[in-house]
Design a protein around this motif. Structure first.
Motif, short mmCIF file in Angstrom:
data_model
loop_
_atom_site.label_atom_id
_atom_site.label_comp_id
_atom_site.label_asym_id
_atom_site.label_seq_id
_atom_site.Cartn_x
_atom_site.Cartn_y
_atom_site.Cartn_z
N THR A 149 0.82 -1.21 0.00
CA THR A 149 0.00 0.00 0.00
C THR A 149 0.86 1.26 0.00
N PRO A 150 0.28 2.38 -0.44
CA PRO A 150 0.99 3.65 -0.33
C PRO A 150 1.37 3.96 1.12
N ALA A 151 0.53 3.58 2.06
CA ALA A 151 0.84 3.83 3.48
C ALA A 151 2.08 3.04 3.90
N TRP A 152 2.22 1.82 3.43
CA TRP A 152 3.41 1.00 3.74
C TRP A 152 4.67 1.70 3.22
N LEU A 153 4.63 2.13 1.96
CA LEU A 153 5.80 2.77 1.38
C LEU A 153 6.11 4.09 2.09
N ALA A 154 5.08 4.83 2.42
CA ALA A 154 5.28 6.10 3.13
C ALA A 154 6.03 5.86 4.45
N ARG A 155 5.64 4.83 5.17
CA ARG A 155 6.34 4.50 6.43
C ARG A 155 7.79 4.12 6.16
N LYS A 156 8.02 3.33 5.11
CA LYS A 156 9.38 2.86 4.80
C LYS A 156 10.32 4.00 4.41
N ILE A 157 9.79 5.03 3.76
CA ILE A 157 10.65 6.13 3.30
C ILE A 157 10.50 7.38 4.17
N CYS A 170 7.82 9.39 5.02
CA CYS A 170 7.06 10.55 4.54
C CYS A 170 5.58 10.32 4.84
N GLN A 171 4.78 11.31 4.61
CA GLN A 171 3.35 11.23 4.85
C GLN A 171 2.64 10.52 3.70
N ARG A 172 1.62 9.75 4.01
CA ARG A 172 0.89 9.00 2.99
C ARG A 172 0.38 9.88 1.86
N PRO A 173 -0.19 11.07 2.13
CA PRO A 173 -0.66 11.91 1.01
C PRO A 173 0.46 12.27 0.03
N THR A 224 16.69 12.54 -6.68
CA THR A 224 17.44 11.28 -6.70
C THR A 224 17.57 10.65 -5.32
N GLU A 225 17.69 11.44 -4.28
CA GLU A 225 17.77 10.88 -2.93
C GLU A 225 16.47 10.16 -2.58
N LEU A 226 15.34 10.77 -2.93
CA LEU A 226 14.04 10.14 -2.70
C LEU A 226 13.92 8.87 -3.53
N LEU A 227 14.37 8.91 -4.77
CA LEU A 227 14.30 7.74 -5.63
C LEU A 227 15.16 6.60 -5.06
N LEU A 228 16.29 6.94 -4.48
CA LEU A 228 17.13 5.92 -3.86
C LEU A 228 16.42 5.28 -2.67
N ARG A 229 15.77 6.08 -1.84
CA ARG A 229 15.04 5.54 -0.69
C ARG A 229 13.91 4.61 -1.15
N ILE A 230 13.20 5.03 -2.20
CA ILE A 230 12.12 4.20 -2.73
C ILE A 230 12.67 2.92 -3.33
N SER A 231 13.78 3.03 -4.06
CA SER A 231 14.41 1.84 -4.66
C SER A 231 14.80 0.84 -3.58
N ARG A 232 15.36 1.33 -2.49
CA ARG A 232 15.74 0.44 -1.39
C ARG A 232 14.52 -0.20 -0.74
N ALA A 233 13.49 0.57 -0.51
CA ALA A 233 12.29 0.05 0.15
C ALA A 233 11.61 -1.02 -0.68
N LEU A 234 11.57 -0.81 -2.00
CA LEU A 234 10.88 -1.77 -2.88
C LEU A 234 11.83 -2.80 -3.49
N HIS A 235 13.12 -2.69 -3.16
CA HIS A 235 14.13 -3.60 -3.72
C HIS A 235 14.03 -3.63 -5.25
N CYS A 236 13.97 -2.43 -5.82
CA CYS A 236 13.82 -2.27 -7.27
C CYS A 236 14.71 -1.11 -7.71
N ASP A 237 15.54 -1.34 -8.72
CA ASP A 237 16.44 -0.30 -9.21
C ASP A 237 15.71 0.59 -10.22
#
Length: 75
Positions: A18-26, A28-31, A44-57
């Motif tokens: 869920t978006p809420a799960w990813l928000a917690r992992k990185i 940030c706020q769900r909205p 790019t820093e945000l993209l790196l955090r998202i890449s790490r959370a989702l294990h996706c490059d």
């Protein structure tokens, strides 16, 4: 052209998260997640955090596009 927000949303859905799960992992706020999904470009820093959370490059999408453009220019 890569629309990174859409790609992030697709990967999140593919992983059945869920978006809420990813928000917690990185941290940030769900909205903000819905704002990220709408963006063609993100920090790019945000993209790196998202890449790490989702294990996706997600950077690979840009690399692939760069290689495609280079191959097109050689023809």
């Amino acid at each position: 052209m890569v629309h990174i927000g859409s790609l992030i949303k697709q990967e999140l859905e593919r992983q059945e998260r869920t978006p809420a799960w990813l928000a917690r992992k990185i941290s940030c706020q769900r909205p903000n997640m819905y704002y990220i999904f709408s963006q063609a470009h993100i920090n790019t820093e945000l993209l790196l955090r998202i890449s790490r959370a989702l294990h996706c490059d997600f950077f690979a999408y840009y690399t692939d596009e760069l290689h495609s453009e280079s191959a097109s220019n050689e023809d």
